[in-house]
Scaffold this active site. Structure first.
Site, PDB file in Angstrom:
ATOM      1  N   GLY A   1       0.799  -1.210   0.000  1.00 32.96           N
ATOM      2  CA  GLY A   1       0.000   0.000   0.000  1.00 32.96           C
ATOM      3  C   GLY A   1       0.837   1.266   0.000  1.00 32.96           C
ATOM      4  O   GLY A   1       2.061   1.227   0.196  1.00 32.96           O
ATOM      5  N   GLN A   2       0.154   2.385  -0.213  1.00 31.01           N
ATOM      6  CA  GLN A   2       0.856   3.667  -0.310  1.00 31.01           C
ATOM      7  C   GLN A   2       1.684   3.969   0.930  1.00 31.01           C
ATOM      8  O   GLN A   2       2.858   4.333   0.838  1.00 31.01           O
ATOM      9  CB  GLN A   2      -0.153   4.800  -0.517  1.00 31.01           C
ATOM     10  CG  GLN A   2      -0.935   4.745  -1.805  1.00 31.01           C
ATOM     11  CD  GLN A   2      -1.749   6.003  -1.988  1.00 31.01           C
ATOM     12  OE1 GLN A   2      -1.233   7.041  -2.394  1.00 31.01           O
ATOM     13  NE2 GLN A   2      -3.038   5.919  -1.696  1.00 31.01           N
TER      14      GLN A   2
ATOM     15  N   TYR B   1      -8.273  -1.926   4.706  1.00 31.70           N
ATOM     16  CA  TYR B   1      -9.207  -2.121   3.596  1.00 31.70           C
ATOM     17  C   TYR B   1      -9.681  -0.729   3.220  1.00 31.70           C
ATOM     18  O   TYR B   1     -10.397  -0.085   3.976  1.00 31.70           O
ATOM     19  CB  TYR B   1     -10.373  -2.997   4.039  1.00 31.70           C
ATOM     20  CG  TYR B   1     -11.354  -3.363   2.944  1.00 31.70           C
ATOM     21  CD1 TYR B   1     -11.433  -4.671   2.478  1.00 31.70           C
ATOM     22  CD2 TYR B   1     -12.209  -2.419   2.394  1.00 31.70           C
ATOM     23  CE1 TYR B   1     -12.343  -5.029   1.485  1.00 31.70           C
ATOM     24  CE2 TYR B   1     -13.106  -2.758   1.391  1.00 31.70           C
ATOM     25  CZ  TYR B   1     -13.173  -4.060   0.943  1.00 31.70           C
ATOM     26  OH  TYR B   1     -14.068  -4.407  -0.041  1.00 31.70           O
ATOM     27  N   THR B   2      -9.254  -0.224   2.051  1.00 31.20           N
ATOM     28  CA  THR B   2      -9.510   1.173   1.692  1.00 31.20           C
ATOM     29  C   THR B   2     -10.415   1.344   0.478  1.00 31.20           C
ATOM     30  O   THR B   2     -10.589   2.476   0.003  1.00 31.20           O
ATOM     31  CB  THR B   2      -8.181   1.905   1.416  1.00 31.20           C
ATOM     32  OG1 THR B   2      -7.482   1.228   0.365  1.00 31.20           O
ATOM     33  CG2 THR B   2      -7.319   1.958   2.676  1.00 31.20           C
TER      34      THR B   2
ATOM     35  N   TYR C   1     -16.765   1.752   5.196  1.00 36.24           N
ATOM     36  CA  TYR C   1     -15.330   1.988   5.354  1.00 36.24           C
ATOM     37  C   TYR C   1     -15.053   2.804   6.612  1.00 36.24           C
ATOM     38  O   TYR C   1     -14.252   2.410   7.470  1.00 36.24           O
ATOM     39  CB  TYR C   1     -14.765   2.687   4.124  1.00 36.24           C
ATOM     40  CG  TYR C   1     -13.382   3.252   4.339  1.00 36.24           C
ATOM     41  CD1 TYR C   1     -12.291   2.418   4.557  1.00 36.24           C
ATOM     42  CD2 TYR C   1     -13.166   4.631   4.343  1.00 36.24           C
ATOM     43  CE1 TYR C   1     -11.021   2.936   4.775  1.00 36.24           C
ATOM     44  CE2 TYR C   1     -11.899   5.158   4.550  1.00 36.24           C
ATOM     45  CZ  TYR C   1     -10.831   4.312   4.770  1.00 36.24           C
ATOM     46  OH  TYR C   1      -9.584   4.835   4.991  1.00 36.24           O
TER      47      TYR C   1
END
Length: 292
Positions: free
Chosen positions: A10-11, A61-62, A125
Site C-alpha cells: 500500500g501507499q 481495507y480502503t 469503510y
C-alpha cells in the site's frame, strides 16, 4: 530503530519503507502474502519474531465503495486486524502507531474536525475504521497513538493523482467534484509524521488521537487542477476541469462534504509542521512521469 510495518504494497507501507530506510531505520513490511492481520495468532507470532522498537499499522481495507457490499472483509481488516496488532503491541510493550481516516466523521459543518469531536461515519469503510480505533482504545496499549489523515496520494497504488494523470492523457475535459473539502496528504509526509511522533509515543508523552494532513485545505476540483499544472512541467496536456456537485457523481458510498482535520494537537509536538501538499504533489508527479 527497527520498525515493523503491517502492510507492504500500500501507499503508506511503501512510503514508510522509503522514509524510514532513508532516515537510517531498519524497516520490515509485512503484507498479505506473509500473514493476514485478521489472524491474531499470526500477528502475535510476527511481533515476537521481529521484536521491533516500533509497530505501525499501515494495513487497511480502503476500497470505500466496495466496502458497502463487502462489509465482512472491511471489518476483518480494519477492526479485527487493528485489535490483533494492538493486543500484540500491548503484550510485548512495544510502541504502536495506528493510521486511521477522516471518514470516521460525518463531514457536516464548516469548521475543521477536532480529535474529540463526535464521530459519525457515513459508510462501511469509515465505520470499520472507527471500530478499529475503538477496539484499540478498549485494549489500551500503554504506548500507542492513532494518527488520522486524509486524501492520501503518492507514486504508489491507486489514488486520485494517478487517476487524474491517466484520464488527462486522453480527455480534454473532465468533471470533478467541487463541493467536498479536505486536506490532500502525501503518503511520504505521513511516514515522516509517524517517525516524528515515534519517540514521543515511546516515552508516553504522545497518546490518544492525533490529526495530520496537508497544510492548506482544498476541493477535489482544485486538487485536480493542481495535478495537471504539475504534470504540465513534463509536457503533459492541461485538460479543462469543470466543477460539479457531489450529487452529479453518485457513488455507492457517501463521502464527507467537509473532511478538513484540525491538526493543532499534532502541531504541539516539538518539530511538527504541516507540509505543503503541493510540494508532495510535484514529487509524486515527477516520480510517476519520470517512470513513464
Amino acid at each position: 530503530m527497527k520498525v515493523l510495518v503491517f502492510g507492504r504494497g500500500g501507499q503508506l507501507a511503501l512510503a514508510m519503507r522509503d522514509q524510514g530506510s532513508g532516515a537510517g531505520h531498519a524497516v520490515v513490511c509485512l503484507g498479505r502474502e506473509s500473514l493476514s492481520i485478521a489472524d491474531g495468532t499470526a500477528v502475535a507470532d510476527a511481533v515476537r519474531a521481529h521484536a521491533p522498537d516500533l509497530i505501525v499499522n499501515a494495513a487497511a481495507y480502503t476500497a470505500v465503495d466496495k466496502a458497502e457490499s463487502d462489509a465482512a472483509e472491511a471489518y476483518a481488516v480494519n477492526c479485527d486486524g487493528t485489535r490483533h496488532i494492538a493486543a500484540a503491541a500491548r503484550d510485548a510493550d512495544i510502541p504502536f502507531i495506528h493510521v486511521s481516516t477522516d471518514y470516521v466523521f460525518a463531514g457536516n459543518g464548516d469548521r475543521p474536525w477536532r480529535e474529540d469531536d463526535a464521530t459519525g461515519p457515513l459508510g462501511v469503510y469509515g465505520a470499520s475504521k472507527l471500530a478499529g480505533e475503538q477496539a484499540m482504545a478498549d485494549l489500551g496499549p500503554a504506548r500507542s497513538a492513532v494518527l488520522r489523515t486524509s486524501w492520501v496520494f503518492s507514486p504508489y497504488g491507486a489514488n486520485f493523482v494517478r487517476t487524474m494523470l491517466r484520464l488527462g492523457v486522453d480527455r480534454p475535459e473532465l468533471r470533478v467534484v467541487a463541493d467536498q473539502l479536505g486536506r490532500p496528504t502525501a503518503a511520504h509526509d505521513i511516514a515522516d509524521a509517524i517517525l516524528l511522533m515515534a519517540p514521543f509515543v515511546a516515552e508516553g508523552s504522545a497518546r490518544g488521537v492525533y490529526h495530520f494532513g496537508g497544510a492548506e485545505p482544498t476541493t477535489w476540483h482544485a486538487f485536480a487542477q493542481a495535478v495537471f499544472v504539475s504534470a504540465a512541467r513534463h509536457g503533459r496536456p492541461v485538460p479543462t476541469v469543470h466543477p460539479i456537485a457531489t450529487a452529479d457523481y453518485p457513488t455507492p458510498a457517501r463521502r464527507p462534504a467537509n473532511s478538513v482535520l484540525a491538526c493543532d494537537r499534532y502541531l504541539a509536538l516539538p518539530g511538527a509542521v504541516l507540509p505543503d501538499w503541493r510540494i508532495g504533489l510535484d514529487k509524486a508527479v515527477d516520480a510517476l512521469l519520470t517512470a513513464g
